[in-house]
Scaffold this active site. Sequence first.
Site, PDB file in Angstrom:
ATOM      1  N   ASP A  50       1.006  -0.949   0.278  1.00  0.00           N
ATOM      2  CA  ASP A  50      -0.329  -0.004   0.454  1.00  0.00           C
ATOM      3  C   ASP A  50       0.905   1.512   0.143  1.00  0.00           C
ATOM      4  OD1 ASP A  50      -2.759   1.339   0.706  1.00  0.00           O
ATOM      5  OD2 ASP A  50      -1.463   2.098   2.382  1.00  0.00           O
ATOM      6  N   TYR A  55       2.342  10.474  -0.116  1.00  0.00           N
ATOM      7  CA  TYR A  55       3.797  10.047   0.894  1.00  0.00           C
ATOM      8  C   TYR A  55       5.125  10.117   0.808  1.00  0.00           C
ATOM      9  CZ  TYR A  55      -0.273   7.227   2.662  1.00  0.00           C
ATOM     10  OH  TYR A  55      -1.170   6.440   3.568  1.00  0.00           O
ATOM     11  N   SER A 152     -11.877   5.929   1.841  1.00  0.00           N
ATOM     12  CA  SER A 152     -10.579   6.039   2.813  1.00  0.00           C
ATOM     13  C   SER A 152     -11.336   6.445   4.018  1.00  0.00           C
ATOM     14  CB  SER A 152     -10.293   7.241   2.911  1.00  0.00           C
ATOM     15  OG  SER A 152     -11.262   8.552   2.632  1.00  0.00           O
ATOM     16  N   PRO A 209      -3.890  -0.638  12.057  1.00  0.00           N
ATOM     17  CA  PRO A 209      -3.763  -1.667  13.338  1.00  0.00           C
ATOM     18  C   PRO A 209      -3.815  -1.976  14.427  1.00  0.00           C
ATOM     19  CG  PRO A 209      -2.936  -2.454  12.109  1.00  0.00           C
ATOM     20  CD  PRO A 209      -2.544  -1.230  11.502  1.00  0.00           C
ATOM     21  N   ALA A 211      -2.609   0.992  16.388  1.00  0.00           N
ATOM     22  CA  ALA A 211      -2.938   1.896  16.992  1.00  0.00           C
ATOM     23  C   ALA A 211      -1.920   3.365  17.906  1.00  0.00           C
ATOM     24  CB  ALA A 211      -3.525   1.952  18.533  1.00  0.00           C
ATOM     25  N   LYS A 218       4.717  -1.910  24.119  1.00  0.00           N
ATOM     26  CA  LYS A 218       5.522  -1.807  24.509  1.00  0.00           C
ATOM     27  C   LYS A 218       5.630  -0.338  25.451  1.00  0.00           C
ATOM     28  CE  LYS A 218       6.159   0.756  19.925  1.00  0.00           C
ATOM     29  NZ  LYS A 218       6.721   1.044  19.075  1.00  0.00           N
ATOM     30  N   GLY A 285       3.344  -1.756   9.341  1.00  0.00           N
ATOM     31  CA  GLY A 285       4.307  -0.890   8.640  1.00  0.00           C
ATOM     32  C   GLY A 285       5.388  -1.342   9.679  1.00  0.00           C
ATOM     33  N   GLN A 291      10.450  -7.196  13.789  1.00  0.00           N
ATOM     34  CA  GLN A 291       8.900  -6.170  13.698  1.00  0.00           C
ATOM     35  C   GLN A 291       7.748  -6.801  12.807  1.00  0.00           C
ATOM     36  OE1 GLN A 291       8.861  -1.959  13.160  1.00  0.00           O
ATOM     37  NE2 GLN A 291       9.719  -1.728  15.735  1.00  0.00           N
TER      38      GLN A 291
END
Length: 325
Positions: A50, A55, A152, A209, A211, A218, A285, A291
């Site tokens: 995406d 961006y 969106s 997703p 937040a 963490k 991301g 990650q």
Amino acid sequence: MQYRNVGGSGLKVSEIALGSWMTRLEDAAAVDIAMDIAHKAFDAGVNFFDCADAYSGGDAEVFLGRFIKDLPREDVVISSKVFFKTGNSVNGGGLSRKHILNNCDRSLKNLGTDYIDLYYCHRFDPDTPMEETLQTLSDLVDQGKILYYGVSEEWSAARLERAQRIISERGLHPLTVVQPEYNMMDRYIEHEIVDVCDYYNIGITPFSPLAQGLLTGKYRKGQPLPAGSRATWQSDHQINDLLTDENLDKVEALRGLADGLGMKMATLSLSWILRLPTISSVIVGASKPSQLDASLAASGVELPDDVLQQIDGILGFRRFERHIG
């Protein structure tokens, strides 16, 4: 990796998608890391990537184009978006026919491809007739420059209903997908939008997703912010606004639930989103390859009903329905 159809279309996308939005081409080290992450995702079965024309000033699209350059085009699904100003012209933003056509060509050039699989309206444009926007997007499908189009989070249930009437009256290509924010802490789409999308066979590809990183676990109540985390540098403070005692208490309870299931918080959070059949893919991301693992692990996970009930109890969500008497 498992795959789902995007709404009522035949297009199949991986349950986990990778977003590309902060890649600056002048930062060679960051580009190398982003390329490693993209290849790791692709090798794991991720086929959906995406992006958006706004961006990183267009750099993110150029980066994505470089990534897919040596891959079979049919093996990847790429998306981009249009709305934000990408120039100084009075017509350099919004959802007018002029801006959409101009920026679609710009995106195709940046991406180095002949077509975009999914093309979204990045925001709602109150200054352009919806008929003009939808007609232009349908025309782009006819031209083969995009395969499917979507909208969106700012397109409310009422706007989606109105769009469907226009599409039906004009015989346009269907609206296939919606990209709203959706996570355990922000469930607004469950009030009306999910029902509308179910009815019209519109797929949902949510962003944020986790937040803003809150749902990675963490951030802990009473503990310092993790060094280098988004909360230490984000200019608009979105994550900082989420770090309330109430939210951190919920995350701590969810952490215990995830530990009991033997999974990472991120895996629990993403698999919870994928519980809805209307969800086509979840856009994640990653700033480093490691990650990505917790996100990839969410594909194919089916949370038991009792776990879903415990999550609802922790979150305390109530769908809004007004009752009189």
